[in-house]
Design an enzyme around this catalytic site. Structure first.
Site, PDB file in Angstrom:
ATOM      1  N   GLU A 184       0.835  -1.210   0.000  1.00 52.09           N
ATOM      2  CA  GLU A 184       0.000   0.000   0.000  1.00 52.09           C
ATOM      3  C   GLU A 184       0.871   1.261   0.000  1.00 52.09           C
ATOM      4  O   GLU A 184       0.646   2.209   0.758  1.00 52.09           O
ATOM      5  CB  GLU A 184      -0.939   0.002   1.211  1.00 52.09           C
ATOM      6  CG  GLU A 184      -1.968  -1.115   1.165  1.00 52.09           C
ATOM      7  CD  GLU A 184      -2.934  -1.083   2.327  1.00 52.09           C
ATOM      8  OE1 GLU A 184      -4.137  -1.257   2.099  1.00 52.09           O
ATOM      9  OE2 GLU A 184      -2.491  -0.878   3.474  1.00 52.09           O
ATOM     10  N   GLU A 266      -6.998  -7.001  -1.480  1.00 49.20           N
ATOM     11  CA  GLU A 266      -7.608  -6.943  -0.155  1.00 49.20           C
ATOM     12  C   GLU A 266      -9.078  -6.569  -0.302  1.00 49.20           C
ATOM     13  O   GLU A 266      -9.411  -5.404  -0.521  1.00 49.20           O
ATOM     14  CB  GLU A 266      -6.899  -5.931   0.750  1.00 49.20           C
ATOM     15  CG  GLU A 266      -5.496  -6.330   1.158  1.00 49.20           C
ATOM     16  CD  GLU A 266      -4.911  -5.405   2.225  1.00 49.20           C
ATOM     17  OE1 GLU A 266      -5.689  -4.639   2.840  1.00 49.20           O
ATOM     18  OE2 GLU A 266      -3.686  -5.444   2.419  1.00 49.20           O
TER      19      GLU A 266
END
Length: 661
Positions: A184, A266
């Protein structure tokens, strides 16, 4: 023989005839060994689950129809000190959770592929996002950048880690089909302050290639929120992270990279808890709807989490709300990482599990055998055990083998211990002896404490016990700056002043400056009536297994009513160890240790977590020791529960309604 039994296993189907290729994104859909594949993946972190239960959890995942397991790799556990590595054989306190090779081989034995996300930063609501705290000893270090100081440490670690993973790649007969570069990274973008370092991403990629990594490399971010900020466009596959609106995220993903497979790396099945919050529960119907839309799109998916597990010991992470760096927005995570996932913290099936199984069966086109669902793991409620022994704070400190002298208070990370790596976890005590304290004196701690502090004079607790969540806004906690405390209305001569500071978990997410976070008292000095106190004795309390198990001098309970930090010990004899929960709802705040292993934290007056999951592998046949380090007021016994207990915090000492998960 049934028709299902005649179907091939996953590995029989994708490797029959030999392996000539791995996972490919050279077209708008994935292929594995030149056969079409949709990835039905679930996140499970080996370091959050006892090794003895890896197979059980993996088997349950495969029985739901999943074909892949995804895991992070925590740098702070595998290299707890510079150049000291533990992958399950080298004796650290977390050794039993760190056999990465066995975990991945077990996944393959259970007919699962593997996606691996090695970091070096992993977020994961894990202490410091998986980064080792000793990085903070390098003055001026800029983590998650191409700065040579940081990359020198990353390179040393990856030189050990990546060869282990390279040998387990799918194209070499192993389970790993893909690797994530960083984690991320687009979330570090902060206009005017930081632009994600693409040189850093390229240097990480080169380390992978140097060590023979040939499988697919990818990144994951919010496509709508971060665009290509956290990736190398055209070089690394982009995947998406989100909870809702899959079409919006996937459509943006297709704009960012043409003719590439679409995947949610995710898809958040639930959420995690901070202390003092309401226990997070994601609506099952909403979950079903979003997963249905993901698979219908069509896209591959990794469900984060499929099995959450536990933030053992001191290893929970934290967030810093509001983007500040001074600790006032600090939010520590609970020990439970149940995540309201399809498999609960204890491995129980939930309604979401049934939904996943149904939806994969609906959309999957691969002619692959799905095994039967395994039986549930039994739990028990052990009878209450009586606290029989105690050690008070002074007695604890007398048993610490090393103490340090410093003119001013210093953070735990900079203490000269653990082979030059400092103190990572636990508590640090700042002690001043021979002090004259006039009546109505005021103690002031400069800056924000990191993260909680108890103040004692001659062994007597002076600061207020934590009885309600509003106490977090007062002295003793991180939210206030330059906190002050009235020390009493009587003169005290030749006093011993002790400040016991707790590291409640380092931040695991945010802008890069939010990762500069020492623990202890370090943002300012300590003052008595506005005069700075100098020349401190600093005592670290790490609660390492060997130290705890060798404590001596235990005595019968004394002054149980008197508030103050102390150790309390009970024993329980077990013939047939089974899973259970320790019910800490009657206690106040501290940690629980079982057979020397720090199980986790309790903070009953804050909630939402009231119980600590105690899996059978942490128990033994015969006598087991349970030790509680309680900050404030001890109790006469320790209770157990068959099920987890959560509650919504209120301003009362204890709520009237207890909610079971």
């Amino acid at each position: 023989m049934s028709a299902v039994a005649q179907l091939p296993t996953l590995y029989e189907y994708y490797t029959g005839g030999g392996i000539i290729g791995g996972l490919s994104d050279d077209q708008s859909y994935f292929t594995l060994n030149n056969k079409n594949v949709t990835l039905y993946s679930g996140a499970m972190h080996y370091f959050r689950v006892p090794k003895e239960y890896w197979r059980d959890r993996l088997r349950k995942m495969r029985a739901a129809g999943l074909n892949t397991v995804e895991t992070y790799i925590p740098w702070n556990l595998h290299e707890p000190q510079p150049n000291y590595f533990d992958f399950g054989q080298n004796g650290s306190d977390m050794e039993q959770f760190l056999d990465l090779t066995t975990f991945l081989k077990t996944a393959q034995e259970e007919d699962l592929l593997a996606i691996v996300r090695p970091g070096p930063y992993i977020c994961s609501e894990w202490e410091f996002g998986g980064l080792p705290s000793w990085l903070l000893r390098d003055k001026g270090i800029k983590i998650r950048t191409s700065q040579p100081t940081f990359m020198r440490h990353v390179t040393r670690y990856f030189n050990v880690l990546l060869p282990i993973l390279a040998a387990l790649q799918f194209i070499r007969g192993g389970p790993i089909i893909a690797f994530q570069i960083e984690n991320e990274y687009g979330s570090t973008e902060q206009k005017g302050k930081f632009v994600p370092d693409k040189v850093y991403l390229e240097e990480l990629r080169e380390l992978y290639l140097k060590h023979g990594i040939e499988e697919l490399l990818f990144t994951s971010d919010s496509p709508t929120g971060h665009g290509t900020a956290g990736t190398l466009p055209g070089i690394l596959l982009q995947t998406a992270n989100f909870a809702t609106d899959p079409e919006k995220e996937f459509n943006r993903l297709k704009q960012l990279q043409l003719d590439k497979p679409t995947m949610a790396m995710e898809f958040w099945t639930g959420w995690f808890d901070h202390w003092s919050e309401v226990h997070h529960v994601r609506n099952d119907s909403e979950f079903y709807d979003v997963l249905d839309r993901i698979l219908r799109y069509p896209a591959s998916v990794n469900m984060y989490m499929f099995h959450g597990g536990t933030n053992w010991g001191f290893l929970n992470g934290a967030n810093i709300a509001g983007g500040g760096t001074d600790n006032r927005g600090y939010q520590p995570d609970t020990t439970s990482y149940d995540y309201n996932a399809p498999l609960s913290e204890a491995g129980d099936y939930t309604e979401k599990y049934v939904m996943v199984k149904e939806l994969i069966k609906k959309y999957s086109k691969s002619p692959i055998r799905t095994p039967q669902v395994p039986s549930v793991t039994l739990r028990t409620k052990y009878p209450s055990v009586t606290i029989t022994q105690q050690l008070k704070l002074r007695e604890i400190l007398d048993r610490i083998p090393y103490k340090f002298i410093s003119e001013r208070p210093a953070p735990m990370e900079l203490l000269p211990m653990n082979n030059g790596s400092g103190q990572s976890y636990g508590y640090v005590v700042y002690r001043k002896v021979g002090l004259d304290i006039p009546r109505d004196s005021i103690l002031k701690i400069g800056g924000h404490v990191c993260d909680t502090v108890m103040v004692l004079i001659n062994g007597m607790l002076i600061s207020k016990p934590l009885t309600q969540k509003e106490d977090l806004d007062g002295f003793g906690y991180w939210r206030i700056k330059d906190g002050t405390l009235h020390l009493g209305s009587e003169d005290v001569s030749n006093a011993t002043l002790e400040l016991v500071v707790e590291n409640w978990g380092r931040n695991n997410f945010g802008y890069l400056e939010q990762f500069f976070q020492y623990k202890g008292i370090w943002q300012g000095g300590i003052y008595l009536n506005n005069e700075e106190l100098l020349d401190w004795q600093i005592v670290p309390i790490e609660f390492k297994r060997a130290w705890t198990n060798n404590l001596s001098g235990w005595h019968k309970l004394d002054d149980l009513w008197l508030p103050g930090p102390a150790l309390y010990k009970a024993t329980i004899t077990i013939d047939n160890p089974q899973d259970t929960y320790i019910d800490m709802s009657a206690w106040m705040k501290g940690i629980v240790i079982v057979n020397g292993f720090v199980l986790g934290r309790h903070a009953s007056t804050l909630g939402p977590q009231q119980t600590l999951y105690l899996p059978a592998p942490l128990l033994k046949k015969g006598t087991n020791e349970i030790v509680v380090f309680e900050h404030f007021v001890g109790k006469n016994n320790i209770d157990f529960s068959e099920d987890p207990i959560f509650y919504t915090p209120s301003s009362r000492n204890h709520p009237s309604v207890i909610k079971k998960n």
